[in-house]
Write a protein that holds these residues in place. Structure first.
Motif, PDB file in Angstrom:
ATOM      1  N   ASP A   1       4.332  14.085  -6.021  1.00  0.00           N
ATOM      2  CA  ASP A   1       3.615  14.196  -4.758  1.00  0.00           C
ATOM      3  C   ASP A   1       2.527  15.259  -4.820  1.00  0.00           C
ATOM      4  O   ASP A   1       1.643  15.307  -3.962  1.00  0.00           O
ATOM      5  CB  ASP A   1       4.600  14.547  -3.620  1.00  0.00           C
ATOM      6  N   GLN A   2       2.570  16.136  -5.826  1.00  0.00           N
ATOM      7  CA  GLN A   2       1.586  17.194  -5.932  1.00  0.00           C
ATOM      8  C   GLN A   2       0.410  16.809  -6.826  1.00  0.00           C
ATOM      9  O   GLN A   2      -0.502  17.599  -7.025  1.00  0.00           O
ATOM     10  CB  GLN A   2       2.262  18.468  -6.498  1.00  0.00           C
ATOM     11  N   ASN A   3       0.461  15.611  -7.392  1.00  0.00           N
ATOM     12  CA  ASN A   3      -0.604  15.188  -8.291  1.00  0.00           C
ATOM     13  C   ASN A   3      -1.921  15.102  -7.536  1.00  0.00           C
ATOM     14  O   ASN A   3      -1.999  14.496  -6.473  1.00  0.00           O
ATOM     15  CB  ASN A   3      -0.242  13.820  -8.892  1.00  0.00           C
ATOM     16  N   ASN A   4      -2.962  15.675  -8.092  1.00  0.00           N
ATOM     17  CA  ASN A   4      -4.259  15.676  -7.414  1.00  0.00           C
ATOM     18  C   ASN A   4      -5.194  14.609  -7.935  1.00  0.00           C
ATOM     19  O   ASN A   4      -6.377  14.594  -7.595  1.00  0.00           O
ATOM     20  CB  ASN A   4      -4.922  17.054  -7.549  1.00  0.00           C
ATOM     21  N   GLY A   5      -4.686  13.705  -8.766  1.00  0.00           N
ATOM     22  CA  GLY A   5      -5.527  12.613  -9.265  1.00  0.00           C
ATOM     23  C   GLY A   5      -6.170  12.909 -10.594  1.00  0.00           C
ATOM     24  O   GLY A   5      -7.037  12.169 -11.029  1.00  0.00           O
ATOM     25  N   ASP A   6      -5.790  13.992 -11.272  1.00  0.00           N
ATOM     26  CA  ASP A   6      -6.377  14.338 -12.565  1.00  0.00           C
ATOM     27  C   ASP A   6      -5.308  14.251 -13.644  1.00  0.00           C
ATOM     28  O   ASP A   6      -4.871  15.254 -14.212  1.00  0.00           O
ATOM     29  CB  ASP A   6      -6.969  15.748 -12.535  1.00  0.00           C
ATOM     30  N   GLY A   7      -4.866  13.046 -13.942  1.00  0.00           N
ATOM     31  CA  GLY A   7      -3.792  12.874 -14.918  1.00  0.00           C
ATOM     32  C   GLY A   7      -4.246  12.294 -16.231  1.00  0.00           C
ATOM     33  O   GLY A   7      -3.436  11.917 -17.065  1.00  0.00           O
TER      34      GLY A   7
ATOM     35  N   LEU B   1     -14.879   2.084  -6.419  1.00  0.00           N
ATOM     36  CA  LEU B   1     -13.694   1.443  -6.983  1.00  0.00           C
ATOM     37  C   LEU B   1     -13.182   2.213  -8.206  1.00  0.00           C
ATOM     38  O   LEU B   1     -11.967   2.397  -8.375  1.00  0.00           O
ATOM     39  CB  LEU B   1     -14.020  -0.005  -7.356  1.00  0.00           C
ATOM     40  N   SER B   2     -14.095   2.655  -9.048  1.00  0.00           N
ATOM     41  CA  SER B   2     -13.676   3.420 -10.217  1.00  0.00           C
ATOM     42  C   SER B   2     -12.967   4.702  -9.808  1.00  0.00           C
ATOM     43  O   SER B   2     -11.907   5.048 -10.353  1.00  0.00           O
ATOM     44  CB  SER B   2     -14.886   3.770 -11.096  1.00  0.00           C
ATOM     45  N   GLU B   3     -13.536   5.414  -8.855  1.00  0.00           N
ATOM     46  CA  GLU B   3     -12.929   6.666  -8.406  1.00  0.00           C
ATOM     47  C   GLU B   3     -11.575   6.422  -7.756  1.00  0.00           C
ATOM     48  O   GLU B   3     -10.618   7.171  -7.980  1.00  0.00           O
ATOM     49  CB  GLU B   3     -13.868   7.377  -7.430  1.00  0.00           C
ATOM     50  N   ARG B   4     -11.480   5.363  -6.954  1.00  0.00           N
ATOM     51  CA  ARG B   4     -10.222   5.097  -6.260  1.00  0.00           C
ATOM     52  C   ARG B   4      -9.120   4.680  -7.231  1.00  0.00           C
ATOM     53  O   ARG B   4      -7.991   5.186  -7.159  1.00  0.00           O
ATOM     54  CB  ARG B   4     -10.428   4.017  -5.201  1.00  0.00           C
ATOM     55  N   LEU B   5      -9.414   3.764  -8.127  1.00  0.00           N
ATOM     56  CA  LEU B   5      -8.390   3.312  -9.074  1.00  0.00           C
ATOM     57  C   LEU B   5      -7.956   4.453  -9.987  1.00  0.00           C
ATOM     58  O   LEU B   5      -6.768   4.600 -10.303  1.00  0.00           O
ATOM     59  CB  LEU B   5      -8.914   2.134  -9.889  1.00  0.00           C
ATOM     60  N   THR B   6      -8.911   5.256 -10.421  1.00  0.00           N
ATOM     61  CA  THR B   6      -8.575   6.401 -11.266  1.00  0.00           C
ATOM     62  C   THR B   6      -7.703   7.395 -10.510  1.00  0.00           C
ATOM     63  O   THR B   6      -6.700   7.892 -11.038  1.00  0.00           O
ATOM     64  CB  THR B   6      -9.859   7.090 -11.761  1.00  0.00           C
TER      65      THR B   6
END
Length: 461
Positions: A134-140, A409-414
């Protein structure tokens, strides 16, 4: 016509008489109106008696008699008046349609069919979907993108776009969903551009609130391989509708026939069908939908049958070689005859975790913590597939013109991939003709295939 004796006797009030009496008086000799004074009273008494008898014998009501003997009223609805009235009405309708939010008003007063609770807890979704972090900020480390200079907008769907065409010089080489590289991906490693409410289109005569302008058949040509369909019971018949039967529907056998024809024309393609039950108008029995499939030649033969939950998914190439190129899921309730569902039908949320599906605007879609959270499917992300909803509710073509662009779309899927630690499989969109969704998905699959090949080479070395 009026009583002539009343006039002759000096009575100025005009009294209607029966048509029969009037006709009888007109048949008298003209001398009838020129009586001598000595005979006038006797003749008048006889005439009055004749009128009274005729009136009593008449079969007409008083209102009918009045209409029969009174002169007709002048018709005031002339051609100029009628034409002017029609013009006024037409102008009023146009002004109302342009100025007032007609569609919003109609939708407001239609019967409301609430979406299932979030997270959805049904027989086919026993667990509560939760993100791994839940703490993931989207930079994985997961990046889903295509080169900007290679964008190919889908302006029409009359021919297969270049990025979905199998190479001409590799006729003998296996090709899957437009690329030989895709054949080395398992089904649950593959990404599918998916039509949200695929049946609901303007071209399909859905009255309002449609999710797409163009039909699902054209979308398949344009590279979309996931098809989400709402199943309704409309007066005892199964139809594909959007909650309400009378505002647009597609006939299942017609849709299934068109899917089979497409797959026959393009033997390298694999289609995913995702059925959603809408039970407000009547029960949905999945065996009945399966019976509709069996009525279409060759459809049943193309259905893939999975070995069960927890079992490994085949390669895309295996589906193409075996010609089992239709994978079917179902969700949102419905029942099966004697609790035995058709063998090819898979409960969607036993296999798939899904993001939030009720984003009201672009800001909510951009909010990763809200729109990328898992709301339906198996808990702890144990599912084989990951579905990302990339649309706003209610359907908005202007919003889709933004959400379906390469950048958004690229930003959202990523972001959603990194937020949940898994690459998306089903990318749900509205107004598929906007943007570059199918092209981005194709590049993402090539990206995944290249990454997988590198990992396998590394393991072998």
């Amino acid at each position: 016509m009026y009583d002539m004796n009343s006039i002759g006797s000096g009575v100025h009030e005009r009294t209607p008489i029966s048509a029969r009496a009037a006709a009888a008086s007109l048949q008298q000799p003209r001398s009838h109106f020129k009586q001598t004074p000595s005979n006038t009273r006797r003749q008048q008494q006889q005439d009055n008696a004749s009128i009274q008898n005729a009136s009593q014998n008449s079969t007409h009501s008083d209102d009918e008699l009045g209409r029969l003997v009174s002169p007709p009223k002048k018709n005031r609805c002339t051609l100029p008046v009628a034409s002017f009235s029609l013009v006024v009405v037409a102008v009023a309708l146009i002004v109302t349609w342009q100025v007032f939010p007609t569609e919003e008003i109609v939708v407001k007063f239609l019967p409301k069919f609430e979406a299932p609770a979030s997270p959805y807890m049904g027989e086919e979704a026993p667990g509560t979907a939760t993100s791994d972090s839940d703490q993931n900020n989207g930079d994985g480390g997961i990046d889903i993108d295509i080169p900007l200079e290679n964008e190919v907008p889908i302006s029409d769907a009359t021919s297969v776009p270049s990025f979905m065409k199998c190479p001409i010089d590799s006729i003998d080489e296996l090709c899957c969903n437009g690329s030989p590289q895709n054949c080395e991906l398992k089904v649950n490693e593959t990404m599918f551009a998916t039509l949200h409410n695929a049946m609901s289109t303007e071209e399909g005569d859905f009255t309002f609130g449609f999710n797409h302008y163009k039909t699902l058949e054209k979308a398949m040509v344009a590279g979309y391989r996931g098809i989400n369909l709402d199943v309704c019971n409309c007066n005892g018949k199964l139809q594909f509708c959007h909650n309400v039967c009378d505002y647009g529907e597609r006939v299942p056998q017609e849709v299934f026939t068109n899917v089979v024809n497409f797959l026959k024309e393009y033997p390298s393609e694999v289609i995913i069908l995702i059925f959603q039950a809408t039970t407000e108008k009547g029960p949905i029995v999945w065996n009945d939908l399966y019976d509709e499939m069996k009525q279409v030649e060759d459809f049943e033969d193309m259905l893939y049958v999975h070995q069960g939950e927890g079992q490994e998914w085949p390669l895309m190439g295996d589906l193409v070689k075996s010609n089992k190129r239709i994978v079917t899921f179902y969700f949102n309730g419905g029942t099966c005859t004697d609790d035995i569902c058709p063998e090819p039908f898979l409960p969607f949320f036993k296999y798939t975790a899904e993001t939030e599906y009720q984003s009201a605007n672009l800001d909510e879609l951009r909010n990763i913590q809200y729109s990328c959270q898992l709301t339906r499917g198996p808990g702890g992300f144990k599912g084989d597939f990951f579905a990302v909803n990339n649309f706003v509710t209610p359907p908005d073509p202007e919003a889709s013109a933004i959400t379906n662009t390469q950048k958004f779309l690229s930003e959202r899927l990523t972001s959603c991939a990194n937020f949940n630690g898994k690459r998306p499989n089903f990318v749900y969109v509205d107004f598929w003709g906007e943007g570059v969704t199918s092209q981005l998905v194709q590049y993402a699959n090539k990206q995944m295939a290249s990454q997988k090949e590198k990992e396998e080479q590394k393991e072998r070395s």
